[in-house]
Write a protein that holds these residues in place. Structure first.
Motif, PDB file in Angstrom:
ATOM      1  N   GLN A   1       1.573   2.948  -9.316  1.00  0.00           N
ATOM      2  CA  GLN A   1       1.178   1.947  -8.328  1.00  0.00           C
ATOM      3  C   GLN A   1       0.334   0.848  -8.958  1.00  0.00           C
ATOM      4  OE1 GLN A   1      -0.023   3.042  -4.101  1.00  0.00           O
ATOM      5  NE2 GLN A   1      -1.993   2.406  -4.928  1.00  0.00           N
ATOM      6  N   SER A   2      -0.504   1.206  -9.913  1.00  0.00           N
ATOM      7  CA  SER A   2      -1.327   0.208 -10.599  1.00  0.00           C
ATOM      8  C   SER A   2      -0.469  -0.799 -11.357  1.00  0.00           C
ATOM      9  CB  SER A   2      -2.291   0.904 -11.569  1.00  0.00           C
ATOM     10  OG  SER A   2      -3.186   1.737 -10.873  1.00  0.00           O
ATOM     11  N   GLU A   3       0.636  -0.329 -11.943  1.00  0.00           N
ATOM     12  CA  GLU A   3       1.533  -1.242 -12.657  1.00  0.00           C
ATOM     13  C   GLU A   3       2.203  -2.210 -11.684  1.00  0.00           C
ATOM     14  OE1 GLU A   3       1.796  -1.596 -15.800  1.00  0.00           O
ATOM     15  OE2 GLU A   3       0.616   0.146 -16.412  1.00  0.00           O
TER      16      GLU A   3
ATOM     17  N   ALA B   1       0.127  -3.593   0.329  1.00  0.00           N
ATOM     18  CA  ALA B   1      -0.971  -3.454   1.299  1.00  0.00           C
ATOM     19  C   ALA B   1      -2.318  -3.543   0.607  1.00  0.00           C
ATOM     20  CB  ALA B   1      -0.839  -2.126   2.036  1.00  0.00           C
ATOM     21  N   LYS B   2      -2.415  -2.996  -0.593  1.00  0.00           N
ATOM     22  CA  LYS B   2      -3.697  -3.025  -1.305  1.00  0.00           C
ATOM     23  C   LYS B   2      -4.036  -4.420  -1.800  1.00  0.00           C
ATOM     24  CE  LYS B   2      -4.507   1.678  -2.756  1.00  0.00           C
ATOM     25  NZ  LYS B   2      -5.058   2.523  -3.818  1.00  0.00           N
ATOM     26  N   THR B   3      -3.049  -5.159  -2.242  1.00  0.00           N
ATOM     27  CA  THR B   3      -3.341  -6.514  -2.718  1.00  0.00           C
ATOM     28  C   THR B   3      -3.730  -7.440  -1.575  1.00  0.00           C
ATOM     29  OG1 THR B   3      -0.946  -6.973  -2.613  1.00  0.00           O
ATOM     30  CG2 THR B   3      -1.862  -6.366  -4.754  1.00  0.00           C
ATOM     31  N   LEU B   4      -3.237  -7.164  -0.362  1.00  0.00           N
ATOM     32  CA  LEU B   4      -3.618  -7.974   0.795  1.00  0.00           C
ATOM     33  C   LEU B   4      -5.041  -7.682   1.252  1.00  0.00           C
ATOM     34  CD1 LEU B   4      -0.325  -7.840   2.929  1.00  0.00           C
ATOM     35  CD2 LEU B   4      -1.229  -9.791   1.650  1.00  0.00           C
TER      36      LEU B   4
ATOM     37  N   ARG C   1     -10.650  -2.833  -1.025  1.00  0.00           N
ATOM     38  CA  ARG C   1     -10.352  -1.848  -2.054  1.00  0.00           C
ATOM     39  C   ARG C   1     -11.554  -1.526  -2.918  1.00  0.00           C
ATOM     40  NH1 ARG C   1      -7.346  -3.354  -5.921  1.00  0.00           N
ATOM     41  NH2 ARG C   1      -6.912  -5.508  -5.427  1.00  0.00           N
ATOM     42  N   CYS C   2     -12.578  -2.396  -2.881  1.00  0.00           N
ATOM     43  CA  CYS C   2     -13.769  -2.177  -3.699  1.00  0.00           C
ATOM     44  C   CYS C   2     -14.519  -0.959  -3.172  1.00  0.00           C
ATOM     45  CB  CYS C   2     -14.676  -3.403  -3.684  1.00  0.00           C
ATOM     46  SG  CYS C   2     -13.895  -4.868  -4.400  1.00  0.00           S
TER      47      CYS C   2
END
Length: 357
Positions: A112-114, A158-161, A166-167
């Motif tokens: 997922q990180s990639e 969803a995480k990038t939005l 996420r912090c």
């Protein structure tokens, strides 16, 4: 700036192409300048003559250039810079394999990180999609099923939005445990939820020892104590140079015990306890015990056979969290009197650690 010049250099050519932007990451540099192809060649001929031991190879283009993990595009219509994920042609495309013996969340999070990296490196939808497709192709080669890849893609978007959300809080405690299996991992998180610790604890799992770790040893013989005098190494034994231990102190006068832990050498911590007792200070738990219960007792010299306490290594550990868990275990099991005397909160702080065990 000719700081690294070792010889006299030729005079700077006239009408040398001006550099409007220059940035460097380790030994990779990115430059923006305005000129023709011949101007670029003339610029680097001059740069490479400054010091013959520092030579630059370069690539240039009017349309796009690769820098680190980015492909930087110059849009001729809007005259704006656009970016997308760049993967070197020499890359072997090896990610953590889907069937590797790691915790499943570690395998999925690495993939997922990639995907997140590909999304964040793309400056528009077109380049985001192209970058994600590159990562998806590599994931397929590493054994990831298509349905898993698609789920990871949705989670990554969803995480990038919600990058701000996420912090994670810096106040979270970190707990590193050995990975056994998925059932064991779920049980750990269940205990954390039941103990109301799930929101304040970050749990990571380390893989078991590899075959290389089992068959090889970095030290053929245990490290010997480097102390030449018993005055600086109290109760010298085979554990003197051992770190990351949980230990038990037994008072020779009343036989009360204390359970402690240290990440430093055993001899260093043992000497601190003795010095605190000898100097009648409260620097350590045993020093506080002697002040409170044996204040009038004369402390013998460190070379004497009569010792104020006995030092016993209970467990060799791996890190701080491991030491805390085993310290709590032995406090629960042995109920050391000195620990209870020194803190009214012993039961409070040990019950959560005991639940994790």
């Amino acid at each position: 700036d000719h700081t690294y010049t070792i010889d006299k250099i030729q005079s700077k050519p006239e009408n040398l192409m001006p550099i409007t932007f220059w940035n460097r990451y380790v030994d990779d540099c990115l430059m923006i300048g305005e000129g023709k192809d011949d101007d670029t060649k003339a610029l680097f001929e001059y740069i490479n003559c400054i010091n013959p031991h520092i030579q630059f190879t370069y690539e240039y283009s009017r349309h796009q250039i690769n820098f680190l993990d980015l492909t930087i595009h110059m849009d001729p219509k809007s005259m704006t810079i656009q970016t997308e994920l760049f993967i070197k042609p020499s890359s072997l495309g090896i990610f953590l394999n889907y069937n590797s013996a790691h915790p499943k969340n570690t395998v999925l999070n690495s993939a997922q990180s990639e995907i997140i990296r590909a999304i964040e490196n793309g400056s528009n939808d077109k380049y985001k999609e192209q970058g994600v497709n590159k990562i998806k192709n590599i994931l397929r080669k590493n054994g990831y099923p298509d349905n898993v890849i698609n789920k990871l893609h949705k989670k990554a978007e969803a995480k990038t939005l919600n990058s701000i959300n996420r912090c994670q809080s810096k106040d979270k405690l970190h707990l590193c445990l050995p990975y056994v299996n998925e059932q064991h991992k779920r049980k750990i998180f269940k205990i954390l939820r039941q103990s109301n610790l799930i929101d304040n604890t970050k749990v990571t799992f380390r893989p078991d020892r590899k075959l290389k770790d089992i068959l090889t040893r970095s030290a053929l013989h245990p490290t010997k104590c480097n102390s030449k005098s018993p005055r600086t190494c109290y109760m010298c034994d085979k554990y003197c140079m051992t770190k990351n231990i949980v230990y038990k102190l037994t008072c020779t006068l009343c036989q009360n015990t204390y359970i402690g832990e240290t990440g430093r050498f055993k001899r260093t911590r043992c000497w601190e306890h003795y010095k605190s007792v000898r100097d009648n200070t409260e620097a350590t738990a045993m020093g506080q015990h002697y002040i409170k219960h044996h204040n009038n007792h004369q402390i013998p010299d460190s070379t004497s056979e009569l010792k104020p306490f006995k030092f016993e290594v209970m467990k060799k550990c791996t890190d701080y969290t491991d030491r805390q868990i085993w310290q709590s275990y032995f406090i629960k099991k042995l109920s050391p009197r000195i620990n209870t005397q020194l803190s009214n909160e012993t039961d409070l702080w040990q019950k959560h650690t005991w639940a994790l065990i």
